[in-house]
Write an enzyme that holds these catalytic residues in place. Structure first.
Site, short mmCIF file in Angstrom:
data_model
loop_
_atom_site.label_atom_id
_atom_site.label_comp_id
_atom_site.label_asym_id
_atom_site.label_seq_id
_atom_site.Cartn_x
_atom_site.Cartn_y
_atom_site.Cartn_z
N ARG A 151 48.39 19.50 50.35
CA ARG A 151 48.51 20.39 49.19
C ARG A 151 49.93 20.29 48.67
NH1 ARG A 151 45.96 25.12 48.91
NH2 ARG A 151 47.49 25.48 47.28
N SER A 197 49.63 21.43 54.55
CA SER A 197 50.10 22.24 53.42
C SER A 197 51.63 22.23 53.33
CB SER A 197 49.62 23.68 53.56
OG SER A 197 48.22 23.72 53.51
N ASP A 218 48.16 27.69 45.04
CA ASP A 218 46.71 27.88 45.17
C ASP A 218 46.03 27.94 43.81
OD1 ASP A 218 47.39 28.19 47.78
OD2 ASP A 218 46.55 30.20 47.99
N ASP A 276 47.67 25.18 57.36
CA ASP A 276 48.45 25.91 56.37
C ASP A 276 49.87 26.16 56.89
OD1 ASP A 276 48.92 27.22 54.03
OD2 ASP A 276 47.27 28.63 54.20
C1 GLA Z 1 46.98 29.81 51.56
C2 GLA Z 1 46.32 28.49 51.19
C3 GLA Z 1 44.92 28.75 50.64
C4 GLA Z 1 44.09 29.50 51.68
C5 GLA Z 1 44.81 30.78 52.07
C6 GLA Z 1 44.12 31.48 53.23
O1 GLA Z 1 47.26 30.58 50.45
O2 GLA Z 1 47.07 27.76 50.28
O3 GLA Z 1 44.29 27.53 50.30
O4 GLA Z 1 43.88 28.67 52.78
O5 GLA Z 1 46.16 30.54 52.47
O6 GLA Z 1 44.78 32.62 53.65
#
Ligand code: GLA
Length: 417
Positions: free
Chosen positions: A220, A195, A224, A163
């Site tokens: 990603r 991410s 979310d 992330d």
């Molecule tokens: C971010 C990510 C999510 C998850 C959260 C965990 O928001 O995009 O997919 O992993 O962190 O804290």
């Protein structure tokens, strides 16, 4: 002899260097990864006294690994059990500086859990963060990248989600590839989920997809997912609007990731569940569920395990589909798949996604030509959500009629003849 050996080793080293410079190339994720991840459904529940079945703990992941196998998901292709955020102690080990799994919730560390997951034929994934802290505030990798990559290998990790909270966005284009190289250097193959573009897009910067697909197995792209149709629709809109710059970069080994499947939770109806599953398959999305596998109703489980829909997602060509047109609030999403016949004519998976909520199923008519299906010999058409329905052969000039439920989908395979 001596000279030959110098030439040999020189060439060898040069190739190695070139290879490192070329990026990840770990041979993994040749089709979009499938599995289960804790975040969307279980978030950062850490109170195991209050929520013994839901807290982020060894028990939660053992239970879901077992359910993945015993409830038939593994047979359908789901493979990775992935721990998301909130698995760590707040501090690294004082002496070794290693990451430490929460001592109460993972009292045996991660190795016995990894062993169990591997013993039943599955693979083990783990979340971390490129910055100083994970999004939920646990220690991140930034100052200990080499140590952490090695630790992941020692813990027999097969999949890393990295992330991007608490990090400088401007460092990511260098830092993420570096961590990927460190993962590779351990010698243990680990799928690498980045991410980094989601953070860049959020900050209004254009991600460098050419670099991404060289350095990450999946990434990603955007926000979310939450447990609602609205969230699914926003993601569809994002991918639809930005498809020209995003779609071409997906392919075997490197995928766009619109985030987890919600099916089996609270927010989506039966029809909406079919919608997410169909559109995610069209998008060649990783199929990562986040739900309580013990509580998934049978009709939703059938959607999650629908072999024909999964086959679309996992199609070997790995071409991501696109939103090709929209008429009367029915969006048509289409993906070229195998088999490919003469004149390079692909077969297609085509989803008709309704953005309507006005009551009756909506009848809509398209010619195949309008849908972009031009194979003169025609297509054999089947309904991917109805085993019994064989619709027969359609040619480009023929009309195709479908009725789509409100906020629902109809989903067909057009097999080129
Ligand atoms: C971010 C990510 C999510 C998850 C959260 C965990 O928001 O995009 O997919 O992993 O962190 O804290």
């Amino acid at each position: 002899m001596y000279r030959a050996s110098i030439v040999f080793w020189g060439t060898f080293l040069l190739l190695q260097l070139l290879h490192c410079g070329m990026g990840l190339d770990n041979g993994l994720a040749l089709t979009p990864p499938m599995g289960w991840m804790s975040w969307e459904r279980f978030r950062c529940l850490t109170d195991c006294e209050l929520y013994p079945n839901e807290c982020i703990s060894e028990q939660l992941f053992r239970r879901h690994a077992d359910l993945l196998v015993n409830e038939g998901y593994a047979d359908a292709g789901y493979e990775y059990i992935i721990i998301d955020d909130c698995w760590l102690e707040k501090d690294r080990d004082n002496k070794t500086q290693k990451l430490v799994a929460d001592k109460k919730r993972f009292p045996n560390g991660l190795n016995p859990l990894a062993d169990h997951i591997h013993n039943i034929g599955l693979k083990f994934g783990l979340y971390q963060d490129y910055g100083t802290n994970t999004c939920a505030g646990f220690p991140g990798v930034i100052k200990h990248m080499q140590l952490d990559a090695k630790t992941f290998a020692e813990w027999d990790v097969d999949y890393v989600k990295l992330d991007g909270c608490y990090a400088n966005i401007s460092d990511m284009a260098v830092g993420y590839p570096e961590f990927g190289r460190l993962l590779n250097a351990t010698g243990r193959p680990m799928v690498y989920s980045c991410s980094w573009p989601a953070y860049q897009e959020d900050a209004g910067e254009m991600p460098d997809y050419t670099s991404l697909k060289q350095h990450c197995n999946l990434w990603r792209n955007w926000d979310d997912i939450d447990d609602s149709l609205e969230s699914v629709a926003q993601i569809m809109d994002y991918f639809g609007k930005n498809q020209d710059r995003i779609q071409p970069h997906a392919g075997p080994g490197h995928w766009n990731d619109p985030d987890m499947l919600l099916l089996g939770n609270y927010g989506l109806s039966y029809d909406q569940s079919k919608l997410q599953m169909a559109i995610w398959s069209i998008m060649a999305a990783p199929l990562i569920m986040s739900n309580d596998l013990a509580a998934v109703r049978p009709e939703i489980k059938d959607i999650l395990q629908n072999r024909k829909v999964i086959a679309v997602d996992q199609d070997v060509l790995g071409i991501q589909g696109r939103r090709v047109l929209s008429k009367n609030q029915i969006e048509v999403w289409s993906r070229p798949i195998t088999p490919v016949v003469s004149n390079n004519q692909h077969s297609y998976a085509v989803a008709f996604a309704s953005r309507r909520s006005d009551g009756a199923p909506y009848r809509i008519v398209f010619t195949l030509k309008e849908l972009g299906l031009h194979n003169a010999a025609g297509y054999n058409v089947e309904d991917l959500y109805d085993d019994k329905s064989k619709l027969g052969i359609f040619r480009p000039a023929n009309q195709f009629i479908t009725r789509v439920n409100p906020n629902g989908v109809t989903f067909y395979k057009f097999t080129a003849l």
